[in-house]
Design a protein around this motif. Structure first.
Motif, PDB file in Angstrom:
ATOM      1  N   SER A 294     -48.172  19.702 -27.420  1.00  0.00           N
ATOM      2  CA  SER A 294     -47.270  18.972 -26.523  1.00  0.00           C
ATOM      3  C   SER A 294     -47.741  19.019 -25.081  1.00  0.00           C
ATOM      4  CB  SER A 294     -45.852  19.544 -26.617  1.00  0.00           C
ATOM      5  OG  SER A 294     -45.837  20.907 -26.228  1.00  0.00           O
ATOM      6  N   GLU A 295     -48.472  20.082 -24.736  1.00  0.00           N
ATOM      7  CA  GLU A 295     -49.033  20.192 -23.390  1.00  0.00           C
ATOM      8  C   GLU A 295     -50.428  19.576 -23.316  1.00  0.00           C
ATOM      9  OE1 GLU A 295     -49.021  24.267 -22.295  1.00  0.00           O
ATOM     10  OE2 GLU A 295     -46.862  24.533 -22.559  1.00  0.00           O
ATOM     11  N   LEU A 296     -51.148  19.618 -24.433  1.00  0.00           N
ATOM     12  CA  LEU A 296     -52.535  19.138 -24.443  1.00  0.00           C
ATOM     13  C   LEU A 296     -52.614  17.615 -24.493  1.00  0.00           C
ATOM     14  CD1 LEU A 296     -55.603  19.827 -24.712  1.00  0.00           C
ATOM     15  CD2 LEU A 296     -55.260  19.810 -27.190  1.00  0.00           C
ATOM     16  N   PHE A 297     -51.850  16.999 -25.399  1.00  0.00           N
ATOM     17  CA  PHE A 297     -51.957  15.554 -25.604  1.00  0.00           C
ATOM     18  C   PHE A 297     -50.945  14.802 -24.746  1.00  0.00           C
ATOM     19  CE2 PHE A 297     -53.527  17.400 -29.667  1.00  0.00           C
ATOM     20  CZ  PHE A 297     -54.843  16.986 -29.546  1.00  0.00           C
ATOM     21  N   THR A 298     -51.161  14.909 -23.449  1.00  0.00           N
ATOM     22  CA  THR A 298     -50.382  14.124 -22.482  1.00  0.00           C
ATOM     23  C   THR A 298     -51.338  13.153 -21.804  1.00  0.00           C
ATOM     24  OG1 THR A 298     -50.766  15.703 -20.674  1.00  0.00           O
ATOM     25  CG2 THR A 298     -48.841  16.089 -22.092  1.00  0.00           C
ATOM     26  N   TRP A 299     -50.800  12.097 -21.225  1.00  0.00           N
ATOM     27  CA  TRP A 299     -51.670  11.116 -20.565  1.00  0.00           C
ATOM     28  C   TRP A 299     -52.459  11.752 -19.429  1.00  0.00           C
ATOM     29  CZ3 TRP A 299     -53.457   6.943 -22.494  1.00  0.00           C
ATOM     30  CH2 TRP A 299     -52.715   6.213 -23.424  1.00  0.00           C
ATOM     31  N   ASP A 300     -51.863  12.691 -18.723  1.00  0.00           N
ATOM     32  CA  ASP A 300     -52.550  13.339 -17.601  1.00  0.00           C
ATOM     33  C   ASP A 300     -53.778  14.104 -18.089  1.00  0.00           C
ATOM     34  OD1 ASP A 300     -52.728  14.220 -14.788  1.00  0.00           O
ATOM     35  OD2 ASP A 300     -52.254  16.192 -15.628  1.00  0.00           O
ATOM     36  N   ILE A 301     -53.587  14.957 -19.114  1.00  0.00           N
ATOM     37  CA  ILE A 301     -54.705  15.736 -19.667  1.00  0.00           C
ATOM     38  C   ILE A 301     -55.709  14.807 -20.336  1.00  0.00           C
ATOM     39  CG2 ILE A 301     -55.358  17.522 -21.319  1.00  0.00           C
ATOM     40  CD1 ILE A 301     -53.922  18.605 -18.891  1.00  0.00           C
ATOM     41  N   PHE A 302     -55.208  13.779 -21.047  1.00  0.00           N
ATOM     42  CA  PHE A 302     -56.101  12.855 -21.748  1.00  0.00           C
ATOM     43  C   PHE A 302     -57.048  12.155 -20.774  1.00  0.00           C
ATOM     44  CE2 PHE A 302     -57.072   8.578 -23.282  1.00  0.00           C
ATOM     45  CZ  PHE A 302     -57.653   8.856 -24.509  1.00  0.00           C
ATOM     46  N   LEU A 303     -56.515  11.595 -19.696  1.00  0.00           N
ATOM     47  CA  LEU A 303     -57.343  10.852 -18.745  1.00  0.00           C
ATOM     48  C   LEU A 303     -58.318  11.773 -18.021  1.00  0.00           C
ATOM     49  CD1 LEU A 303     -54.646   8.436 -17.266  1.00  0.00           C
ATOM     50  CD2 LEU A 303     -56.461   7.886 -18.897  1.00  0.00           C
ATOM     51  N   LYS A 304     -57.828  12.934 -17.599  1.00  0.00           N
ATOM     52  CA  LYS A 304     -58.707  13.879 -16.906  1.00  0.00           C
ATOM     53  C   LYS A 304     -59.766  14.437 -17.862  1.00  0.00           C
ATOM     54  CE  LYS A 304     -55.291  15.241 -13.431  1.00  0.00           C
ATOM     55  NZ  LYS A 304     -54.368  16.289 -12.948  1.00  0.00           N
ATOM     56  N   GLY A 305     -59.346  14.727 -19.077  1.00  0.00           N
ATOM     57  CA  GLY A 305     -60.290  15.256 -20.063  1.00  0.00           C
ATOM     58  C   GLY A 305     -61.360  14.257 -20.442  1.00  0.00           C
ATOM     59  N   ILE A 306     -60.976  13.012 -20.651  1.00  0.00           N
ATOM     60  CA  ILE A 306     -61.948  11.971 -20.990  1.00  0.00           C
ATOM     61  C   ILE A 306     -62.950  11.783 -19.851  1.00  0.00           C
ATOM     62  CG2 ILE A 306     -62.202   9.467 -21.259  1.00  0.00           C
ATOM     63  CD1 ILE A 306     -61.493  10.795 -23.822  1.00  0.00           C
ATOM     64  N   GLY A 307     -62.457  11.751 -18.616  1.00  0.00           N
ATOM     65  CA  GLY A 307     -63.344  11.577 -17.464  1.00  0.00           C
ATOM     66  C   GLY A 307     -64.352  12.703 -17.340  1.00  0.00           C
ATOM     67  N   LEU A 308     -63.884  13.952 -17.470  1.00  0.00           N
ATOM     68  CA  LEU A 308     -64.786  15.100 -17.360  1.00  0.00           C
ATOM     69  C   LEU A 308     -65.723  15.188 -18.559  1.00  0.00           C
ATOM     70  CD1 LEU A 308     -62.268  17.670 -15.886  1.00  0.00           C
ATOM     71  CD2 LEU A 308     -64.367  16.890 -14.792  1.00  0.00           C
ATOM     72  N   SER A 309     -65.245  14.840 -19.751  1.00  0.00           N
ATOM     73  CA  SER A 309     -66.104  14.837 -20.938  1.00  0.00           C
ATOM     74  C   SER A 309     -67.237  13.836 -20.779  1.00  0.00           C
ATOM     75  CB  SER A 309     -65.288  14.509 -22.190  1.00  0.00           C
ATOM     76  OG  SER A 309     -64.342  15.498 -22.461  1.00  0.00           O
ATOM     77  N   ALA A 310     -66.914  12.645 -20.273  1.00  0.00           N
ATOM     78  CA  ALA A 310     -67.935  11.614 -20.081  1.00  0.00           C
ATOM     79  C   ALA A 310     -69.001  12.077 -19.093  1.00  0.00           C
ATOM     80  CB  ALA A 310     -67.282  10.318 -19.594  1.00  0.00           C
ATOM     81  N   ILE A 311     -68.571  12.679 -17.995  1.00  0.00           N
ATOM     82  CA  ILE A 311     -69.535  13.166 -16.995  1.00  0.00           C
ATOM     83  C   ILE A 311     -70.382  14.297 -17.563  1.00  0.00           C
ATOM     84  CG2 ILE A 311     -69.726  14.371 -14.773  1.00  0.00           C
ATOM     85  CD1 ILE A 311     -67.279  12.726 -13.883  1.00  0.00           C
ATOM     86  N   LEU A 312     -69.743  15.186 -18.323  1.00  0.00           N
ATOM     87  CA  LEU A 312     -70.482  16.301 -18.920  1.00  0.00           C
ATOM     88  C   LEU A 312     -71.514  15.811 -19.930  1.00  0.00           C
ATOM     89  CD1 LEU A 312     -70.885  19.353 -19.423  1.00  0.00           C
ATOM     90  CD2 LEU A 312     -68.997  19.247 -21.047  1.00  0.00           C
ATOM     91  N   LEU A 313     -71.102  14.909 -20.830  1.00  0.00           N
ATOM     92  CA  LEU A 313     -71.983  14.455 -21.908  1.00  0.00           C
ATOM     93  C   LEU A 313     -73.048  13.474 -21.437  1.00  0.00           C
ATOM     94  CD1 LEU A 313     -69.449  13.830 -24.833  1.00  0.00           C
ATOM     95  CD2 LEU A 313     -70.585  15.942 -24.173  1.00  0.00           C
ATOM     96  N   LEU A 314     -72.697  12.601 -20.488  1.00  0.00           N
ATOM     97  CA  LEU A 314     -73.593  11.508 -20.121  1.00  0.00           C
ATOM     98  C   LEU A 314     -74.349  11.721 -18.820  1.00  0.00           C
ATOM     99  CD1 LEU A 314     -71.216   8.527 -21.042  1.00  0.00           C
ATOM    100  CD2 LEU A 314     -72.968   9.621 -22.473  1.00  0.00           C
ATOM    101  N   VAL A 315     -73.906  12.673 -18.003  1.00  0.00           N
ATOM    102  CA  VAL A 315     -74.560  12.901 -16.708  1.00  0.00           C
ATOM    103  C   VAL A 315     -75.051  14.333 -16.565  1.00  0.00           C
ATOM    104  CG1 VAL A 315     -74.310  12.803 -14.203  1.00  0.00           C
ATOM    105  CG2 VAL A 315     -73.108  11.123 -15.633  1.00  0.00           C
ATOM    106  N   ALA A 316     -74.126  15.281 -16.625  1.00  0.00           N
ATOM    107  CA  ALA A 316     -74.469  16.673 -16.322  1.00  0.00           C
ATOM    108  C   ALA A 316     -75.472  17.264 -17.310  1.00  0.00           C
ATOM    109  CB  ALA A 316     -73.196  17.524 -16.292  1.00  0.00           C
ATOM    110  N   ARG A 317     -75.178  17.175 -18.597  1.00  0.00           N
ATOM    111  CA  ARG A 317     -76.081  17.749 -19.598  1.00  0.00           C
ATOM    112  C   ARG A 317     -77.448  17.061 -19.613  1.00  0.00           C
ATOM    113  NH1 ARG A 317     -77.773  22.035 -22.763  1.00  0.00           N
ATOM    114  NH2 ARG A 317     -78.800  21.216 -24.621  1.00  0.00           N
TER     115      ARG A 317
END
Length: 495
Positions: A294-317
């Motif tokens: 209930s705390e994890l699957f919120t729009w706030d966490i989803f949007l922030k998580g997707i953004g950071l995941s994309a940067i981690l997978l496609l840029v940082a790594r």
């Protein structure tokens, strides 16, 4: 939690969770989803937010179980690592484990500052937590896959040796946040001390474990795997107590043990593999219980998580891999694969409990976003690694495993050993019958597995490429026997 303290309830739930964890491995391949994700899902479903069977929010207990599981997983991964495969990739692996982690941490920290709106120290803390490649995830994903040995060894060595850097950076940032007067230079000096002690104690205790396994004659063969596992725990405990990197020490000791001639080798390997699977199931289920959907699957966490995941997978790594392996002989395709295979797993989630327990501001947000990033990494990267390797033409020959694994029960007392050996195509004895081969006196070929079929050998049996030989030999003759088996065919013989 009061119900969980009842022994019968605790034992029943543990059994149910382990059975569910084992069953998920059966379906993970069919679903194309890494088993680690399914383990976490089991925990999340059993937790208070969905079925409500278990209420668990003890971050301290989860951290302890996570560290214990990582010790067992690193030990199993280390003993399975062949030195001949590891040696050529030590330099790039260490570069990825140190420079690569620092670069990943820095790039993700910049993104976390913008996306999570944290302070600079908290942003760097977030970057440190997700900066390392996870050993549990990599070992589980690559196990049994036919990735080219050099690439697979690089990933396994990196994931096995980069946890100490991530742990150090996480602890250092928490110290800087909670103790503003901390000295950065003191922390840097502490890093080199930790790594040095980890390497030293890993070498010393690994040698001691080898000596003990071969010299101490135990009454039961089942005690040898327990003895080896106890040394893994001892190695971590002593090293960590003396302010060294316990995880690095365990991995180094495991590599030494796995590449040495030890009694009951197969028993130790099989026990360690099963124990590591059990600890993976337990760890990921516990981590799944720790998070509240209930705390994890919120729009706030989803949007922030997707953004950071994309940067981690496609840029940082990718940037970290490219800069860490410049002029080290990796092709463009290999760099792409190494970048994509930098799986996140249990380590970031376990590290995310550190700021929770330290009371760092924003630690709840950090934990939930880290969990989301790990879930995304396992789902997206874990399910596509094998297909990507095939498309990039980075797969080697299919791994063949013998159907049977034989070992004498009286091995220790008889001072003899039954071991298996796979015949290579260029071996000198290929094409010869057993009577023509000068085996040491007393050495006996008990069985041959050929194309999945058991062959009872006789003096006229001819050795063929790919045969799995099961040989009973006195331990003192094993080196001579291996020399005969590994001798290569001369050019004149080949022609």
């Amino acid at each position: 939690m009061s119900e969980l303290q009842q022994p019968d309830t605790f034992i029943l739930l543990t059994a149910v969770l382990l059975i569910l964890g084992v069953l998920t491995t059966k379906f993970s391949a069919r679903l194309g989803v890494p088993s680690l994700v399914l383990f976490m899902m089991v925990g999340m479903v059993m937790g208070s937010d969905i079925l409500g069977f278990i209420y668990f929010d003890d971050a301290s207990l989860a951290q302890m179980i996570g560290i214990l599981a990582l010790i067992i997983i690193l030990f199993e991964g280390g003993i399975q690592t062949k030195w001949s495969t590891l040696k050529p990739v030590i330099k790039p692996s260490l570069s990825l484990a140190t420079i690569g982690v620092l670069l990943t941490t820095g790039i993700v920290a910049l993104a976390a500052k913008l996306i999570l709106d944290l302070g600079w120290l908290e942003s760097i803390l977030f970057g440190a937590i997700v900066g390392s490649t996870d050993a549990a995830a990599v070992f589980a994903t690559l196990k049994g896959q036919n990735i080219k040995p050099r690439i697979g060894a690089t990933l396994e060595a990196e994931s096995g040796s980069n946890d100490p850097m991530a742990v150090f950076l996480t602890v250092a940032m928490i110290e800087l946040i909670t103790i503003p007067d901390s000295s950065v230079f003191t922390l840097i000096g502490s890093f080199f001390v930790q790594m040095g002690l980890g390497l030293l104690f890993g070498l010393v205790l690994g040698k001691l474990a080898i000596w003990g396994l071969n010299k101490i004659n135990l009454d039961s063969s089942g005690l040898y795997p327990v003895f080896a596992t106890a040394f893994a725990l001892l190695t971590y405990g002593i090293t960590d107590f003396l302010s060294g990197s316990g995880l690095l020490a365990v991995y180094v000791a495991a590599i030494l043990i796995g590449n040495a001639e030890i009694a009951y080798r197969h028993s130790i390997f099989r026990f360690s593999e099963g124990f590591a699977w059990m600890m993976q199931i337990l760890m990921f289920v516990i981590l799944g219980l720790l998070v509240f959907p209930s705390e994890l699957f919120t729009w706030d966490i989803f949007l922030k998580g997707i953004g950071l995941s994309a940067i981690l997978l496609l840029v940082a790594r990718p940037a970290a891999v490219y800069l860490s392996t410049i002029k080290m002989g990796y092709s463009h395709k290999e760099i792409i694969f190494l970048s994509w295979a930098g799986l996140k797993g249990a380590v970031p989630i376990v590290l995310a409990t550190f700021p929770l327990l330290a009371g760092v501001e924003g630690s709840d947000l950090i934990f939930n976003v880290v969990f989301f990033v790990v879930l995304t990494s396992c789902l997206i990267q874990g399910s596509t690694i094998t297909n990507l390797a095939a498309k990039l033409n980075l797969t080697g020959p299919a791994k063949t495993m013998p159907i049977h694994s034989l070992e004498l029960i009286s091995l220790g007392k008889a001072d003899a050993e039954m071991f298996e050996y796979e015949m290579q195509e260029d071996a000198a004895i290929v094409g010869k019958n057993l009577m023509e081969i000068p085996f040491p006196t007393g050495a006996l070929i008990n069985a041959i597995i050929r194309n999945g079929t058991l062959i009872t050998p006789s003096g006229n049996t001819t050795i063929q490429p790919g045969d799995f030989l099961y040989i009973l030999s006195a331990r003192k003759d094993k080196q001579q026997l291996k020399k005969i088996l590994q001798e290569k065919r001369k050019e004149t013989d080949a022609s």
